[in-house]
Each structure stands twice: as C-alpha cells, then as structure tokens.
Design a protein around this motif. Structure first.
Motif, PDB file in Angstrom:
ATOM      1  N   ARG A  90     116.821 -10.315 -16.543  1.00  0.00           N
ATOM      2  CA  ARG A  90     116.294  -9.392 -15.599  1.00  0.00           C
ATOM      3  C   ARG A  90     114.911  -9.881 -14.957  1.00  0.00           C
ATOM      4  O   ARG A  90     114.904  -9.217 -14.075  1.00  0.00           O
ATOM      5  CB  ARG A  90     117.074  -7.828 -15.745  1.00  0.00           C
ATOM      6  CG  ARG A  90     118.584  -7.592 -16.288  1.00  0.00           C
ATOM      7  CD  ARG A  90     118.357  -6.200 -16.479  1.00  0.00           C
ATOM      8  NE  ARG A  90     119.620  -5.528 -16.497  1.00  0.00           N
ATOM      9  CZ  ARG A  90     120.588  -5.614 -15.937  1.00  0.00           C
ATOM     10  NH1 ARG A  90     120.203  -5.436 -14.752  1.00  0.00           N
ATOM     11  NH2 ARG A  90     121.552  -4.927 -16.218  1.00  0.00           N
ATOM     12  N   ASP A  91     113.878 -10.024 -15.828  1.00  0.00           N
ATOM     13  CA  ASP A  91     112.999 -10.076 -15.121  1.00  0.00           C
ATOM     14  C   ASP A  91     112.705 -11.515 -15.364  1.00  0.00           C
ATOM     15  O   ASP A  91     112.721 -11.953 -16.454  1.00  0.00           O
ATOM     16  CB  ASP A  91     111.983  -9.828 -16.297  1.00  0.00           C
ATOM     17  CG  ASP A  91     110.731  -9.505 -15.748  1.00  0.00           C
ATOM     18  OD1 ASP A  91     110.207  -9.062 -14.786  1.00  0.00           O
ATOM     19  OD2 ASP A  91     110.068 -10.179 -16.329  1.00  0.00           O
ATOM     20  N   ARG A  92     112.157 -12.482 -14.198  1.00  0.00           N
ATOM     21  CA  ARG A  92     111.250 -13.559 -13.747  1.00  0.00           C
ATOM     22  C   ARG A  92     110.466 -13.643 -15.123  1.00  0.00           C
ATOM     23  O   ARG A  92     110.453 -15.230 -15.786  1.00  0.00           O
ATOM     24  CB  ARG A  92     111.106 -14.105 -12.741  1.00  0.00           C
ATOM     25  CG  ARG A  92     110.590 -15.649 -12.378  1.00  0.00           C
ATOM     26  CD  ARG A  92     110.210 -15.459 -10.973  1.00  0.00           C
ATOM     27  NE  ARG A  92     110.372 -17.309 -10.910  1.00  0.00           N
ATOM     28  CZ  ARG A  92     111.657 -17.876 -10.157  1.00  0.00           C
ATOM     29  NH1 ARG A  92     112.549 -17.151 -10.540  1.00  0.00           N
ATOM     30  NH2 ARG A  92     111.271 -18.583 -10.371  1.00  0.00           N
ATOM     31  N   ASP A  93     109.572 -13.248 -15.481  1.00  0.00           N
ATOM     32  CA  ASP A  93     108.224 -13.307 -16.464  1.00  0.00           C
ATOM     33  C   ASP A  93     109.396 -13.563 -17.604  1.00  0.00           C
ATOM     34  O   ASP A  93     109.074 -14.368 -18.856  1.00  0.00           O
ATOM     35  CB  ASP A  93     107.339 -12.325 -16.124  1.00  0.00           C
ATOM     36  CG  ASP A  93     106.882 -12.870 -15.193  1.00  0.00           C
ATOM     37  OD1 ASP A  93     106.403 -13.230 -14.831  1.00  0.00           O
ATOM     38  OD2 ASP A  93     105.726 -11.125 -14.677  1.00  0.00           O
ATOM     39  N   THR A  94     109.943 -12.564 -17.973  1.00  0.00           N
ATOM     40  CA  THR A  94     110.131 -12.312 -19.565  1.00  0.00           C
ATOM     41  C   THR A  94     111.137 -13.700 -19.489  1.00  0.00           C
ATOM     42  O   THR A  94     111.282 -14.717 -21.049  1.00  0.00           O
ATOM     43  CB  THR A  94     110.678 -11.186 -19.657  1.00  0.00           C
ATOM     44  OG1 THR A  94     110.166 -10.149 -19.485  1.00  0.00           O
ATOM     45  CG2 THR A  94     111.688 -10.797 -20.916  1.00  0.00           C
ATOM     46  N   PHE A  95     111.648 -14.409 -19.384  1.00  0.00           N
ATOM     47  CA  PHE A  95     112.801 -15.677 -18.435  1.00  0.00           C
ATOM     48  C   PHE A  95     112.231 -16.433 -18.745  1.00  0.00           C
ATOM     49  O   PHE A  95     112.477 -17.551 -19.545  1.00  0.00           O
ATOM     50  CB  PHE A  95     113.454 -15.001 -17.232  1.00  0.00           C
ATOM     51  CG  PHE A  95     114.429 -16.875 -17.283  1.00  0.00           C
ATOM     52  CD1 PHE A  95     115.156 -17.120 -18.455  1.00  0.00           C
ATOM     53  CD2 PHE A  95     114.259 -17.947 -16.473  1.00  0.00           C
ATOM     54  CE1 PHE A  95     116.011 -17.907 -17.950  1.00  0.00           C
ATOM     55  CE2 PHE A  95     114.785 -19.068 -15.883  1.00  0.00           C
ATOM     56  CZ  PHE A  95     115.795 -19.229 -17.241  1.00  0.00           C
ATOM     57  N   THR A  96     110.860 -16.695 -17.579  1.00  0.00           N
ATOM     58  CA  THR A  96     110.098 -18.178 -18.039  1.00  0.00           C
ATOM     59  C   THR A  96     109.616 -17.386 -19.876  1.00  0.00           C
ATOM     60  O   THR A  96     109.742 -18.859 -19.928  1.00  0.00           O
ATOM     61  CB  THR A  96     108.907 -17.386 -17.159  1.00  0.00           C
ATOM     62  OG1 THR A  96     109.610 -17.813 -15.697  1.00  0.00           O
ATOM     63  CG2 THR A  96     107.706 -18.512 -17.254  1.00  0.00           C
ATOM     64  N   LYS A  97     109.264 -16.567 -20.248  1.00  0.00           N
ATOM     65  CA  LYS A  97     108.211 -17.414 -21.738  1.00  0.00           C
ATOM     66  C   LYS A  97     109.517 -17.086 -22.341  1.00  0.00           C
ATOM     67  O   LYS A  97     109.479 -17.993 -23.732  1.00  0.00           O
ATOM     68  CB  LYS A  97     107.462 -14.713 -22.213  1.00  0.00           C
ATOM     69  CG  LYS A  97     107.636 -15.513 -22.964  1.00  0.00           C
ATOM     70  CD  LYS A  97     106.548 -14.100 -23.900  1.00  0.00           C
ATOM     71  CE  LYS A  97     106.291 -13.742 -25.122  1.00  0.00           C
ATOM     72  NZ  LYS A  97     106.271 -12.204 -25.546  1.00  0.00           N
ATOM     73  N   TRP A  98     110.378 -16.884 -22.379  1.00  0.00           N
ATOM     74  CA  TRP A  98     111.356 -16.952 -23.272  1.00  0.00           C
ATOM     75  C   TRP A  98     112.200 -18.867 -23.086  1.00  0.00           C
ATOM     76  O   TRP A  98     112.421 -19.173 -24.229  1.00  0.00           O
ATOM     77  CB  TRP A  98     113.302 -16.651 -22.897  1.00  0.00           C
ATOM     78  CG  TRP A  98     114.173 -16.705 -23.513  1.00  0.00           C
ATOM     79  CD1 TRP A  98     114.679 -16.318 -24.567  1.00  0.00           C
ATOM     80  CD2 TRP A  98     115.343 -18.144 -23.043  1.00  0.00           C
ATOM     81  NE1 TRP A  98     116.189 -16.770 -24.751  1.00  0.00           N
ATOM     82  CE2 TRP A  98     116.334 -17.736 -24.154  1.00  0.00           C
ATOM     83  CE3 TRP A  98     115.693 -18.631 -22.246  1.00  0.00           C
ATOM     84  CZ2 TRP A  98     117.253 -18.298 -24.374  1.00  0.00           C
ATOM     85  CZ3 TRP A  98     116.479 -19.131 -22.151  1.00  0.00           C
ATOM     86  CH2 TRP A  98     117.268 -19.625 -23.753  1.00  0.00           C
ATOM     87  N   LEU A  99     111.775 -18.963 -21.802  1.00  0.00           N
ATOM     88  CA  LEU A  99     111.928 -20.257 -21.793  1.00  0.00           C
ATOM     89  C   LEU A  99     111.231 -21.255 -22.847  1.00  0.00           C
ATOM     90  O   LEU A  99     111.212 -22.583 -23.002  1.00  0.00           O
ATOM     91  CB  LEU A  99     112.035 -20.996 -20.178  1.00  0.00           C
ATOM     92  CG  LEU A  99     112.916 -20.528 -19.572  1.00  0.00           C
ATOM     93  CD1 LEU A  99     113.241 -21.740 -18.017  1.00  0.00           C
ATOM     94  CD2 LEU A  99     114.858 -21.903 -19.801  1.00  0.00           C
ATOM     95  N   ASP A 100     110.256 -20.920 -22.735  1.00  0.00           N
ATOM     96  CA  ASP A 100     108.756 -21.453 -22.900  1.00  0.00           C
ATOM     97  C   ASP A 100     108.920 -21.176 -24.205  1.00  0.00           C
ATOM     98  O   ASP A 100     108.493 -22.661 -24.784  1.00  0.00           O
ATOM     99  CB  ASP A 100     107.276 -20.626 -22.380  1.00  0.00           C
ATOM    100  CG  ASP A 100     106.929 -21.274 -20.910  1.00  0.00           C
ATOM    101  OD1 ASP A 100     107.481 -22.174 -20.302  1.00  0.00           O
ATOM    102  OD2 ASP A 100     106.171 -20.497 -20.307  1.00  0.00           O
ATOM    103  N   GLU A 101     108.889 -20.150 -24.552  1.00  0.00           N
ATOM    104  CA  GLU A 101     109.033 -20.290 -26.085  1.00  0.00           C
ATOM    105  C   GLU A 101     110.622 -20.963 -27.049  1.00  0.00           C
ATOM    106  O   GLU A 101     110.293 -21.811 -28.534  1.00  0.00           O
ATOM    107  CB  GLU A 101     109.028 -18.435 -26.706  1.00  0.00           C
ATOM    108  CG  GLU A 101     107.809 -17.864 -26.200  1.00  0.00           C
ATOM    109  CD  GLU A 101     107.882 -16.311 -26.542  1.00  0.00           C
ATOM    110  OE1 GLU A 101     109.005 -15.930 -26.743  1.00  0.00           O
ATOM    111  OE2 GLU A 101     107.095 -16.245 -26.416  1.00  0.00           O
ATOM    112  N   THR A 102     111.366 -20.273 -26.203  1.00  0.00           N
ATOM    113  CA  THR A 102     112.842 -20.720 -27.378  1.00  0.00           C
ATOM    114  C   THR A 102     113.343 -22.691 -26.385  1.00  0.00           C
ATOM    115  O   THR A 102     113.567 -23.287 -27.248  1.00  0.00           O
ATOM    116  CB  THR A 102     113.979 -20.004 -26.253  1.00  0.00           C
ATOM    117  OG1 THR A 102     113.817 -18.983 -26.801  1.00  0.00           O
ATOM    118  CG2 THR A 102     115.299 -19.922 -27.112  1.00  0.00           C
TER     119      THR A 102
END
Length: 108
Positions: A90-102
C-alpha cells in the motif's frame, strides 16, 4: 513455473496442486522452469506431472523459489508473508524498502 525436481536431462517433475502449469509450458514457445532441486534420477511420486525435456527451454535450481507460496514436500506456505503484504504493497516507500531488503539483499 516452479516445480519440485528436474533431472540432469531437463525433465521436470511436480506434484500437488499444479493448476494449468503443464498446459502453459506445453503451449509456450519458450519456458523457464525453476525447481527446488536437480537430481540424477527422478523417482515416481503419486499424482505427479512430468514435463519432458523437449518442452522445456531451460531449468534453474532455485531452492525456496516458490516462497511465499509452498512447494509440496519441501516447505509450507508462509502465511505471515501474505498477511504482511497488504501493508507493504500500500505504501511506495515501504514497498521500496521491502524490495531492497528482500529482493536485492541490500544491493542497489
């Protein structure tokens, strides 16, 4: 598609709920199949689906490649990941962080 096993000749074996994966591979011009493991010899399993090497373009060994879904006989579905996904997506920043980490493992 993702399956449980392939042999070194490129034959693919999967079992469990396969949906239309077999039909999709057979209808495709090219196919990449990821598998939990590549083995010397495929041993028969109940309710298995076999895809012959002539229907497969490439096979890659990718352990845990179905995650967060499951690979019957290898690991269960990660229900926590599915529950967390709603907030992540739902949140672009949260999604981007998830992509970076996962996905990227901290690499950019």
């Amino acid at each position: 598609m993702h399956a449980q096993r392939a042999d070194r000749a490129g034959n693919v074996q999967l079992w469990g709920l396969s949906g239309v994966q077999k039909e999709a591979v057979l209808a495709a011009k090219r196919s990449l199949v990821t598998v939990e493991e590549i083995v010397d010899e495929l041993t028969p399993k109940a309710d298995q689906v076999m895809l012959p090497t002539w229907a497969i373009t490439a096979v890659a060994e990718v352990p845990h490649g179905a995650h967060p879904s499951y690979a019957l006989g290898y690991y269960d579905r990660d229900n926590r990941a599915y529950a967390d996904w709603d907030a992540i997506s739902r949140d672009r920043d949260t999604f981007t962080k998830w992509l970076d980490e996962t996905v990227f493992g901290g690499r950019k």
